[in-house]
Design a protein around this motif. Sequence first.
Motif, PDB file in Angstrom:
ATOM      1  N   GLY A  32      -8.889  -9.639 -20.979  1.00 15.08           N
ATOM      2  CA  GLY A  32      -8.993  -8.885 -22.230  1.00 15.08           C
ATOM      3  C   GLY A  32     -10.125  -7.893 -22.202  1.00 15.08           C
ATOM      4  O   GLY A  32      -9.995  -6.755 -22.644  1.00 15.08           O
ATOM      5  N   ASP A  33     -11.282  -8.334 -21.614  1.00 12.89           N
ATOM      6  CA  ASP A  33     -12.424  -7.425 -21.504  1.00 12.89           C
ATOM      7  C   ASP A  33     -12.073  -6.222 -20.640  1.00 12.89           C
ATOM      8  O   ASP A  33     -12.422  -5.089 -20.945  1.00 12.89           O
ATOM      9  N   LYS A  34     -11.376  -6.487 -19.519  1.00 13.43           N
ATOM     10  CA  LYS A  34     -11.011  -5.385 -18.628  1.00 13.43           C
ATOM     11  C   LYS A  34     -10.039  -4.420 -19.293  1.00 13.43           C
ATOM     12  O   LYS A  34     -10.122  -3.215 -19.120  1.00 13.43           O
ATOM     13  N   LYS A  35      -9.104  -4.990 -20.069  1.00 13.50           N
ATOM     14  CA  LYS A  35      -8.152  -4.132 -20.792  1.00 13.50           C
ATOM     15  C   LYS A  35      -8.881  -3.249 -21.789  1.00 13.50           C
ATOM     16  O   LYS A  35      -8.585  -2.065 -21.938  1.00 13.50           O
ATOM     17  N   ASN A  36      -9.852  -3.848 -22.500  1.00 17.55           N
ATOM     18  CA  ASN A  36     -10.625  -3.068 -23.469  1.00 17.55           C
ATOM     19  C   ASN A  36     -11.462  -2.005 -22.776  1.00 17.55           C
ATOM     20  O   ASN A  36     -11.618  -0.888 -23.275  1.00 17.55           O
ATOM     21  N   GLN A  37     -12.019  -2.369 -21.600  1.00 17.04           N
ATOM     22  CA  GLN A  37     -12.813  -1.398 -20.854  1.00 17.04           C
ATOM     23  C   GLN A  37     -11.953  -0.216 -20.434  1.00 17.04           C
ATOM     24  O   GLN A  37     -12.379   0.928 -20.502  1.00 17.04           O
ATOM     25  N   ASN A 118      -4.995   6.751 -23.696  1.00 21.74           N
ATOM     26  CA  ASN A 118      -4.555   5.630 -24.531  1.00 21.74           C
ATOM     27  C   ASN A 118      -3.122   5.799 -25.024  1.00 21.74           C
ATOM     28  O   ASN A 118      -2.375   4.821 -25.115  1.00 21.74           O
ATOM     29  N   TYR A 119      -2.716   7.047 -25.329  1.00 16.79           N
ATOM     30  CA  TYR A 119      -1.312   7.270 -25.702  1.00 16.79           C
ATOM     31  C   TYR A 119      -0.392   6.967 -24.514  1.00 16.79           C
ATOM     32  O   TYR A 119       0.685   6.391 -24.677  1.00 16.79           O
ATOM     33  N   LYS A 120      -0.833   7.344 -23.323  1.00 17.01           N
ATOM     34  CA  LYS A 120      -0.060   7.016 -22.123  1.00 17.01           C
ATOM     35  C   LYS A 120       0.047   5.502 -21.956  1.00 17.01           C
ATOM     36  O   LYS A 120       1.111   4.974 -21.642  1.00 17.01           O
ATOM     37  N   LEU A 121      -1.088   4.822 -22.159  1.00 20.39           N
ATOM     38  CA  LEU A 121      -1.112   3.357 -22.011  1.00 20.39           C
ATOM     39  C   LEU A 121      -0.173   2.700 -23.014  1.00 20.39           C
ATOM     40  O   LEU A 121       0.513   1.721 -22.690  1.00 20.39           O
ATOM     41  N   MET A 122      -0.111   3.236 -24.241  1.00 17.08           N
ATOM     42  CA  MET A 122       0.829   2.725 -25.247  1.00 17.08           C
ATOM     43  C   MET A 122       2.271   2.904 -24.782  1.00 17.08           C
ATOM     44  O   MET A 122       3.092   1.985 -24.885  1.00 17.08           O
ATOM     45  N   GLY A 126       1.150  -0.968 -22.152  1.00 19.65           N
ATOM     46  CA  GLY A 126      -0.103  -1.629 -21.804  1.00 19.65           C
ATOM     47  C   GLY A 126      -0.312  -1.826 -20.319  1.00 19.65           C
ATOM     48  O   GLY A 126      -1.354  -2.336 -19.899  1.00 19.65           O
ATOM     49  N   ASP A 127       0.660  -1.407 -19.500  1.00 21.69           N
ATOM     50  CA  ASP A 127       0.553  -1.584 -18.050  1.00 21.69           C
ATOM     51  C   ASP A 127       0.334  -0.222 -17.383  1.00 21.69           C
ATOM     52  O   ASP A 127       1.270   0.574 -17.263  1.00 21.69           O
ATOM     53  N   PRO A 128      -0.907   0.078 -16.945  1.00 20.91           N
ATOM     54  CA  PRO A 128      -1.199   1.402 -16.390  1.00 20.91           C
ATOM     55  C   PRO A 128      -0.485   1.703 -15.079  1.00 20.91           C
ATOM     56  O   PRO A 128      -0.470   2.847 -14.624  1.00 20.91           O
TER      57      PRO A 128
END
Length: 321
Positions: A32-37, A118-122, A126-128
């Motif tokens: 979760g921390d890495k995702k937030n980072q 972040n729009y791309k990530l959405m 959630g998977d880059p």
Amino acid sequence: MASTPPPAVPSLATGPMSQNMVAQSKRALETGDKKNQKKFHGFIAGVTSGVTKLAVGHPFDTVKVRMQTSGSDRFRGPLHCLMETIRKEGPWALYKGATPPLIGWAFMDSVMLGSLSNYKLMLQGGDPTVKLTPFWSGVAGIGAGVTVSFIAAPIEHVKARLQVQYDAKTKLYAGPIDCARQLIRNNGVTGLWKGLVATLWFRSYFFMWWASYEIYADQMRARTHMSEAAINFWAGGFGATTFWVFSFPTDVVKNKIMTQPDVKNPPFPTMYSCAKNIYATSGLKGFYRGFLPCLLRSFPTNACSITMFELTMRWLRRIDE
């Protein structure tokens, strides 16, 4: 009679099952921390893009804005504009109005590229690692353009007004703070956002930028052996050029609205009235006045800034691994 001790209860802290649960929880927190980072990577990398953009591109931008907002009787072309500016005002005049974008471009690119990421990530769920099509990259670009417009409008408004101060006769503002103060005094705080509708319209063309960027990058990966940094440079430059070819007429309208006299009843209250005036006085070519310096600025400025952005993003990803 001695009392029988109660049966031993397995410790929740030491049992193998609980240890496994603790380990899983720890991994989940770290994930979760890495995702937030990762959500903040684009904002951090965007700052380096903005600083690069200012250093490389502002002199071109000054020539572009002066060409867009002046009559044909003042400058014969972009080279004449450049030479006259240096001759009469010195080379540092090319960096007039640089203070707002020095802060602003770093902030704007942070917001624009951070929101784009972040729009791309959405859109990637959630998977880059998911590969977006150029169309969906363009959709993310529209979202980023709309988001950053609310920050860009006042910064570009002040910048444009400072850039068209040619001499003592046309000088109305002592600097960016004085310009902002006068605009607020005359129009209220919302006066800083004059030209917001044109700014939103102009930045909706970010679809063309980021969709074409992906197309150029994909083709270069498939057809060349260039490094990723070189691909970022060339695709970034060509993508930005594609954006400007389509969006330039809207930029002319935007700058005309922002630099018109600051009076109660301005000559161009709407985009339509401004566009109508440009066509009536200069024809279709009026919508592309200043296009050459814009094009000359666009490629090196955006190629360098996007390369810096992508390099910083890769560096941040390596730190997180």
